[in-house]
Design an enzyme around this catalytic site. Structure first.
Site, PDB file in Angstrom:
ATOM      1  CB  THR A   1     -22.459  -7.932  -2.797  1.00  0.00           C
ATOM      2  OG1 THR A   1     -23.160  -8.639  -3.814  1.00  0.00           O
ATOM      3  CG2 THR A   1     -20.984  -8.301  -2.865  1.00  0.00           C
TER       4      THR A   1
ATOM      5  CD  GLU B   1     -17.487  -7.237  -3.576  1.00  0.00           C
ATOM      6  OE1 GLU B   1     -17.629  -6.474  -2.593  1.00  0.00           O
ATOM      7  OE2 GLU B   1     -18.301  -7.315  -4.508  1.00  0.00           O
TER       8      GLU B   1
ATOM      9  CE  LYS C   1     -20.408   8.626 -16.966  1.00  0.00           C
ATOM     10  NZ  LYS C   1     -21.444   7.848 -16.261  1.00  0.00           N
TER      11      LYS C   1
ATOM     12  CD1 TRP D   1     -17.577  12.611 -15.916  1.00  0.00           C
ATOM     13  CD2 TRP D   1     -16.297  11.401 -14.513  1.00  0.00           C
ATOM     14  NE1 TRP D   1     -17.283  11.425 -16.536  1.00  0.00           N
ATOM     15  CE2 TRP D   1     -16.502  10.663 -15.701  1.00  0.00           C
ATOM     16  CE3 TRP D   1     -15.546  10.835 -13.496  1.00  0.00           C
ATOM     17  CZ2 TRP D   1     -15.969   9.389 -15.893  1.00  0.00           C
ATOM     18  CZ3 TRP D   1     -15.015   9.579 -13.687  1.00  0.00           C
ATOM     19  CH2 TRP D   1     -15.225   8.858 -14.864  1.00  0.00           C
TER      20      TRP D   1
HETATM   21  P1  ADP Z   1     -22.772  -3.560  -1.099  1.00  0.00           P
HETATM   22  O1  ADP Z   1     -23.161  -4.945  -0.944  1.00  0.00           O
HETATM   23  O2  ADP Z   1     -23.835  -2.522  -1.014  1.00  0.00           O
HETATM   24  O3  ADP Z   1     -21.795  -3.327  -2.217  1.00  0.00           O
HETATM   25  P2  ADP Z   1     -20.606  -3.064   0.603  1.00  0.00           P
HETATM   26  O4  ADP Z   1     -20.595  -2.723   2.026  1.00  0.00           O
HETATM   27  O5  ADP Z   1     -19.731  -4.136   0.131  1.00  0.00           O
HETATM   28  O6  ADP Z   1     -22.058  -3.344   0.285  1.00  0.00           O
HETATM   29  O7  ADP Z   1     -20.349  -1.736  -0.218  1.00  0.00           O
HETATM   30  C1  ADP Z   1     -19.077  -1.327  -0.611  1.00  0.00           C
HETATM   31  C2  ADP Z   1     -19.152   0.035  -1.210  1.00  0.00           C
HETATM   32  O8  ADP Z   1     -19.567   0.987  -0.252  1.00  0.00           O
HETATM   33  C3  ADP Z   1     -17.814   0.561  -1.696  1.00  0.00           C
HETATM   34  O9  ADP Z   1     -17.487   0.056  -2.950  1.00  0.00           O
HETATM   35  C4  ADP Z   1     -18.071   2.055  -1.707  1.00  0.00           C
HETATM   36  O10 ADP Z   1     -18.731   2.463  -2.870  1.00  0.00           O
HETATM   37  C5  ADP Z   1     -19.006   2.255  -0.547  1.00  0.00           C
HETATM   38  N1  ADP Z   1     -18.262   2.739   0.619  1.00  0.00           N
HETATM   39  C6  ADP Z   1     -17.825   2.044   1.681  1.00  0.00           C
HETATM   40  N2  ADP Z   1     -17.203   2.855   2.551  1.00  0.00           N
HETATM   41  C7  ADP Z   1     -17.242   4.102   2.035  1.00  0.00           C
HETATM   42  C8  ADP Z   1     -16.766   5.387   2.455  1.00  0.00           C
HETATM   43  N3  ADP Z   1     -16.139   5.567   3.603  1.00  0.00           N
HETATM   44  N4  ADP Z   1     -16.997   6.433   1.636  1.00  0.00           N
HETATM   45  C9  ADP Z   1     -17.637   6.283   0.463  1.00  0.00           C
HETATM   46  N5  ADP Z   1     -18.113   5.119   0.017  1.00  0.00           N
HETATM   47  C10 ADP Z   1     -17.918   4.037   0.790  1.00  0.00           C
END
Ligand code: ADP
Length: 539
Positions: free
Chosen positions: A185, A330, A439, A444
């Protein structure tokens, strides 16, 4: 129960390339390269060169369970590592070159990689970090012998390495639960965490990815992944495409408008995908040049929320369908994909587009979703009630690499850190990340919703909304805008644009114009923004 009487051949990644070579061996793969002419071959060629590379890696001493790191762009050589390394039971750690040096070093050392294979334009970076790499013994440049720069690390050329190796191989068979890819990540909070994908997870995810409820590839598609191979295996496209027999176009390291358009037109690309920032750039380029992507039919966009205006422009101006996806490192990474359904179509085109463009996607077989309210109960599927989004399934993480506690609950649910709703059609909508929600006075405000609307205002390139401390309301939204080059858009225009589209109390307390920082995975870096604007509303 009595045991089933069918065969139990393990689901292995090597099976994908073997199948592709047999079933559609002549289907083409085109790759841009770093400082070399474009490369063309086919799935039969991919199998031959992956076999050669597998033999070469074994000769270097790489064995089952060992880790190999790649630091590379979307090229055919990187694709060959995707098959050769897991093919022999080793694990490919795809390092993210957009991380800071210390984080790249951290991930390679944490992975305990024995080999580092990298593109030519990372020569300087590798020379710089090499003294801190504690386990790497062999450095391989993904380049021809003439172009290989040995540097201080004495890099070998991958082409010289494989030249004399046999082009056939009996891929070993082993447990399908063996590790295959190690993806970290991006570590926006704390150290990057390693997610170790198993063969079984990758193969099931790839099979699901090709389905009509997801990417819906056919053998006639020409697929160009613009999501990075180093980021969660480019959404599994390097596996789904060969399973479905599509032509594959690998864009190398250049994702600017002109470079992408050249490939789309020149290779007849029908399907592409990537994070929203790439498409913001591409749409801007199309508008400025008056060009059209003639062959393009579908674009998958995810990684961050897709602004509605982006999907609408693709559809109305260029006849291209946008599929939004949601996922995370993940989840291998695909969780949901926004594809049409008969029940939505029955509502009429506008309502269907609205559902598809404003929701992250719908349930896919293989991934269960649960939206949990504060009291730990499952939220009703009404499209309204939001809560913590949890996922589980055969391609969801159980435990991070080298951690001694599971990241998922005992019953398999993994908390994504996102806040979402689910509706009766099985569509999921992310309203925010838990850490980004604003918040305000006990209520929210969804930063994603506000960004999405503000992104539709003419002249806006990127809209970022953060909650900043406020003396009365705890937090209030601040809208940070990066405008398109040459656009004249001011605070008044933005607020006028928002006014009829949002409830009044969501109105940002201020609109500021500044460059919007992005993370290594192309998301708005809200941590940096919050830090920079922390005192803005404190008077
Ligand atoms: P990082 O390592 O930055 O977490 P990831 O690619 O694993 O990289 O990030 C996953 C996160 O990206 C998700 O938990 C979500 O918050 C965001 N995400 C992915 N796709 C979307 C989407 N289509 N719309 C909104 N958020 C998204």
């Amino acid at each position: 129960m009595i045991p089933g009487l069918m065969q139990t051949a393990p689901l292995l990644i090597s099976g994908i390339v073997t199948y592709a070579a047999q079933a559609h061996g002549g289907r083409e793969i085109v790759s841009k390269l770093i400082d070399e002419p474009n490369w063309r071959y086919d799935y039969a060629g991919l199998l031959r060169r992956s076999a050669q590379l597998a033999h070469a890696l074994a000769r270097l001493g790489v064995g089952p369970g060992d880790r190999v790191t790649s630091l590379a762009w979307n090229t055919h050589r990187h694709l060959e590592l995707f098959y050769a390394v897991p093919g022999i039971g080793a694990v490919l750690h795809t390092a993210n070159p957009r991380l800071f040096d210390e984080q790249i070093v951290y991930t390679i050392n944490h992975a305990e990689s024995a080999v580092l294979a990298y593109d030519r334009n990372f020569a300087e970076l590798v020379d710089r970090i090499a003294p801190q790499l504690t386990t790497v013994k062999t450095f391989v440049m993904l380049s021809s012998p003439e172009r290989t720069i040995p540097g201080r690390v004495g890099a070998l050329s991958c082409e010289a390495l494989i030249a004399d190796e046999p082009a056939t191989i009996d891929w070993p068979s082993f447990d399908e639960n063996a590790g295959a890819f190690l993806c970290y990540t991006s570590g926006t909070t704390g150290d990057p965490k390693g997610v170790l994908y198993s063969h079984r997870a990758v193969v099931l995810h790839a099979m699901a990815g090709g389905l009509n409820s997801a990417f819906g590839f056919t053998a006639f598609d020409v697929v160009m992944p613009c999501s990075s191979l180093y980021h969660a295996t480019a959404w599994g496209v390097p596996f789904s495409a060969p399973i479905c027999g599509t032509k594959l176009v690998l864009p190398g390291d250049k994702m600017d408008g002109a470079a992408l358009h050249d490939l789309i037109q020149g290779e007849g690309v029908t399907f592409t995908g990537g994070v929203p920032t790439i498409w913001t750039m591409y749409l801007d380029w199309l508008e400025k040049t008056g060009q059209r992507p003639d062959t393009l039919k579908r674009v998958v966009i995810g990684g961050s929320a897709v602004p509605r205006a982006m999907a609408e422009t693709f559809k109305t101006q260029y006849g291209v369908d946008v599929l939004q996806i949601w996922g995370m490192t993940e989840t291998c990474p695909i969780g949901v994909v926004a594809t049409p359904t008969p029940s939505l179509a029955a509502l009429g085109e506008d309502a269907m587009n609205d559902a598809i463009w404003t929701r992250q996607g719908r349930l896919q077989f293989g991934i269960e979703l649960r939206v949990e309210t504060d009291d730990g109960q499952a939220a009703p599927r009404d499209g309204e009630t939001s809560g913590a989004l949890k996922v589980r399934g055969p391609w969801v993480v159980r435990r991070y690499f080298r951690k001694d506690q599971d990241a998922a609950q005992a019953d398999g649910w993994f908390d994504t850190g996102d806040i979402a709703t689910l509706d009766e059609h099985g569509f999921m909508r992310i309203t925010d990340r838990q850490k980004d929600v604003i918040k305000s006075g006990g209520e929210w405000i969804s930063s994603i919703d506000l960004e999405n609307i503000a992104a539709g205002c003419p002249g806006v390139k990127i809209a970022a909304v953060i909650g900043v401390p406020h003396p009365k309301w705890e937090e209030r939204p601040l809208l940070v805008i990066e405008a398109h080059d040459g656009a004249s858009v001011g605070k008044a225009e933005v607020l006028d644009y928002l006014a009829p589209r949002i409830v009044k109390w969501w109105t940002p307390d201020d609109v500021v114009f500044a460059p919007v920082p992005l993370t290594a995975t192309g998301k708005i870096d809200k941590k940096v923004l919050r830090e920079a604007w922390r005192r803005h509303l404190m008077g």
